[in-house]
Design a protein around this motif. Sequence first.
Motif, PDB file in Angstrom:
ATOM      1  N   ASP A  21       0.775  -1.199   0.248  1.00  0.00           N
ATOM      2  CA  ASP A  21       0.098  -0.010  -0.108  1.00  0.00           C
ATOM      3  C   ASP A  21       1.004   1.253  -0.154  1.00  0.00           C
ATOM      4  OD1 ASP A  21      -2.642  -1.256   0.018  1.00  0.00           O
ATOM      5  OD2 ASP A  21      -2.153  -1.853   2.182  1.00  0.00           O
ATOM      6  N   ILE A  22       2.072   1.002   0.410  1.00  0.00           N
ATOM      7  CA  ILE A  22       3.160   2.277   0.061  1.00  0.00           C
ATOM      8  C   ILE A  22       4.083   1.891  -0.730  1.00  0.00           C
ATOM      9  CG2 ILE A  22       2.666   2.778   2.654  1.00  0.00           C
ATOM     10  CD1 ILE A  22       5.626   1.645   3.246  1.00  0.00           C
ATOM     11  N   GLY A  23       3.868   1.154  -1.963  1.00  0.00           N
ATOM     12  CA  GLY A  23       4.996   0.967  -3.068  1.00  0.00           C
ATOM     13  C   GLY A  23       5.881   0.232  -2.737  1.00  0.00           C
ATOM     14  N   GLY A  56       9.332  -8.152   9.869  1.00  0.00           N
ATOM     15  CA  GLY A  56       9.292  -8.777   8.557  1.00  0.00           C
ATOM     16  C   GLY A  56      10.254  -7.987   7.636  1.00  0.00           C
ATOM     17  N   LYS A  57      10.224  -8.301   6.503  1.00  0.00           N
ATOM     18  CA  LYS A  57      11.117  -7.716   5.572  1.00  0.00           C
ATOM     19  C   LYS A  57      10.480  -7.226   4.187  1.00  0.00           C
ATOM     20  CE  LYS A  57      15.014 -11.151   6.298  1.00  0.00           C
ATOM     21  NZ  LYS A  57      15.702 -12.078   5.715  1.00  0.00           N
ATOM     22  N   TYR A  58      10.663  -6.217   3.495  1.00  0.00           N
ATOM     23  CA  TYR A  58      10.326  -5.540   2.648  1.00  0.00           C
ATOM     24  C   TYR A  58      11.166  -4.867   1.577  1.00  0.00           C
ATOM     25  CZ  TYR A  58       9.241  -0.939   4.722  1.00  0.00           C
ATOM     26  OH  TYR A  58       9.423   0.112   5.034  1.00  0.00           O
ATOM     27  N   ARG A  59      11.158  -4.842   0.185  1.00  0.00           N
ATOM     28  CA  ARG A  59      11.908  -3.997  -0.726  1.00  0.00           C
ATOM     29  C   ARG A  59      11.117  -2.763  -1.229  1.00  0.00           C
ATOM     30  NH1 ARG A  59      13.753  -9.191  -2.034  1.00  0.00           N
ATOM     31  NH2 ARG A  59      15.952  -9.130  -2.304  1.00  0.00           N
ATOM     32  N   VAL A  60      11.907  -1.837  -1.205  1.00  0.00           N
ATOM     33  CA  VAL A  60      11.150  -0.529  -1.850  1.00  0.00           C
ATOM     34  C   VAL A  60      12.378   0.295  -2.408  1.00  0.00           C
ATOM     35  CG1 VAL A  60      11.930   0.800   0.325  1.00  0.00           C
ATOM     36  CG2 VAL A  60       9.903   1.515  -1.145  1.00  0.00           C
ATOM     37  N   THR A  61      12.042   0.897  -3.668  1.00  0.00           N
ATOM     38  CA  THR A  61      12.684   1.895  -4.242  1.00  0.00           C
ATOM     39  C   THR A  61      12.218   3.232  -3.688  1.00  0.00           C
ATOM     40  OG1 THR A  61      13.413   0.503  -6.143  1.00  0.00           O
ATOM     41  CG2 THR A  61      13.755   2.841  -6.510  1.00  0.00           C
ATOM     42  N   TYR A  62      13.186   3.964  -3.139  1.00  0.00           N
ATOM     43  CA  TYR A  62      12.539   5.179  -2.402  1.00  0.00           C
ATOM     44  C   TYR A  62      12.120   6.274  -3.440  1.00  0.00           C
ATOM     45  CZ  TYR A  62      13.463   4.718   2.237  1.00  0.00           C
ATOM     46  OH  TYR A  62      13.373   4.373   3.654  1.00  0.00           O
ATOM     47  N   PHE A  64      11.485   9.181  -2.893  1.00  0.00           N
ATOM     48  CA  PHE A  64      11.746  10.591  -2.262  1.00  0.00           C
ATOM     49  C   PHE A  64      12.955  10.506  -1.571  1.00  0.00           C
ATOM     50  CE2 PHE A  64       8.396   8.498   0.214  1.00  0.00           C
ATOM     51  CZ  PHE A  64       9.436   8.044   1.591  1.00  0.00           C
ATOM     52  N   HIS A  65      13.784  11.650  -1.341  1.00  0.00           N
ATOM     53  CA  HIS A  65      14.978  11.797  -0.648  1.00  0.00           C
ATOM     54  C   HIS A  65      14.451  11.643   0.937  1.00  0.00           C
ATOM     55  CE1 HIS A  65      17.207  12.925  -3.916  1.00  0.00           C
ATOM     56  NE2 HIS A  65      16.305  13.733  -4.339  1.00  0.00           N
ATOM     57  N   GLU A  66      15.024  10.868   1.995  1.00  0.00           N
ATOM     58  CA  GLU A  66      14.579  10.797   3.197  1.00  0.00           C
ATOM     59  C   GLU A  66      15.696  11.051   4.283  1.00  0.00           C
ATOM     60  OE1 GLU A  66      11.573   7.918   5.533  1.00  0.00           O
ATOM     61  OE2 GLU A  66      13.665   7.087   5.200  1.00  0.00           O
ATOM     62  N   HIS A  67      15.436  11.758   5.280  1.00  0.00           N
ATOM     63  CA  HIS A  67      16.356  11.773   6.576  1.00  0.00           C
ATOM     64  C   HIS A  67      15.168  11.106   7.418  1.00  0.00           C
ATOM     65  CE1 HIS A  67      17.657  12.930  10.562  1.00  0.00           C
ATOM     66  NE2 HIS A  67      18.875  12.749   9.923  1.00  0.00           N
ATOM     67  N   ALA A  68      15.962  10.001   8.265  1.00  0.00           N
ATOM     68  CA  ALA A  68      14.957   9.618   9.570  1.00  0.00           C
ATOM     69  C   ALA A  68      15.777   9.261  10.666  1.00  0.00           C
ATOM     70  CB  ALA A  68      14.413   8.236   8.819  1.00  0.00           C
ATOM     71  N   ALA A  97      18.773   8.422  -0.529  1.00  0.00           N
ATOM     72  CA  ALA A  97      18.695   9.155  -1.695  1.00  0.00           C
ATOM     73  C   ALA A  97      17.438   8.780  -2.587  1.00  0.00           C
ATOM     74  CB  ALA A  97      19.728   9.233  -2.476  1.00  0.00           C
ATOM     75  N   LYS A  98      16.533   9.686  -3.203  1.00  0.00           N
ATOM     76  CA  LYS A  98      15.485   9.261  -4.163  1.00  0.00           C
ATOM     77  C   LYS A  98      16.077   8.358  -5.196  1.00  0.00           C
ATOM     78  CE  LYS A  98      12.291  11.451  -7.121  1.00  0.00           C
ATOM     79  NZ  LYS A  98      11.925  12.923  -7.720  1.00  0.00           N
ATOM     80  N   GLY A  99      15.138   7.201  -5.362  1.00  0.00           N
ATOM     81  CA  GLY A  99      15.819   6.129  -6.633  1.00  0.00           C
ATOM     82  C   GLY A  99      16.477   5.097  -5.990  1.00  0.00           C
ATOM     83  N   THR A 100      17.163   5.003  -4.757  1.00  0.00           N
ATOM     84  CA  THR A 100      17.736   4.036  -4.043  1.00  0.00           C
ATOM     85  C   THR A 100      16.706   2.781  -3.618  1.00  0.00           C
ATOM     86  OG1 THR A 100      19.409   5.606  -3.037  1.00  0.00           O
ATOM     87  CG2 THR A 100      19.315   3.287  -1.963  1.00  0.00           C
ATOM     88  N   ALA A 101      17.394   1.512  -4.138  1.00  0.00           N
ATOM     89  CA  ALA A 101      16.588   0.315  -3.762  1.00  0.00           C
ATOM     90  C   ALA A 101      17.146  -0.434  -2.755  1.00  0.00           C
ATOM     91  CB  ALA A 101      16.758  -0.557  -4.911  1.00  0.00           C
ATOM     92  N   VAL A 102      16.125  -0.524  -1.526  1.00  0.00           N
ATOM     93  CA  VAL A 102      16.599  -0.935  -0.321  1.00  0.00           C
ATOM     94  C   VAL A 102      16.026  -2.150   0.127  1.00  0.00           C
ATOM     95  CG1 VAL A 102      17.606   1.051   0.538  1.00  0.00           C
ATOM     96  CG2 VAL A 102      15.431   0.573   1.137  1.00  0.00           C
ATOM     97  N   LEU A 103      16.148  -2.888   1.243  1.00  0.00           N
ATOM     98  CA  LEU A 103      15.748  -4.115   1.621  1.00  0.00           C
ATOM     99  C   LEU A 103      15.682  -3.696   3.140  1.00  0.00           C
ATOM    100  CD1 LEU A 103      14.448  -6.916   1.799  1.00  0.00           C
ATOM    101  CD2 LEU A 103      16.912  -7.729   2.187  1.00  0.00           C
TER     102      LEU A 103
END
Length: 122
Positions: A21-23, A56-62, A64-68, A97-103
Amino acid sequence: MLPFKLDMDRIALDPWGSPEDIGATTVDGPILVAGKLLFGSFDTPVSGGLYSATKGKYRVTYPFHEHATLLDGELAITDEQSGETVVYGPGDSWIIAKGTAVLWNIRSPMIRKSYLATTVDL
């Protein structure tokens, strides 16, 4: 000013559904995500607030740019291009950074973070 402190009261967050639901794509779940926008909106170039997810685990390609900053729990984030994994605990921060693929590997029963996101290209 929006303070986010490790010892602050934990306000209730709004259910946002699953990672899909969040991409994102669930790898190991089920995972429930929640959040509360406290600055801006999903339609503004800058927004921020609180976010939580269950174990759990999920994959996402950001998108947006994020500081958290992690407020609760333990989380390992792997940059899928470099293979680098960093484990975070309460008080630890990151910039992605926006466009970074992370697990995301949520190792504790739940994580909660504060975040600031922008879609403005740098």
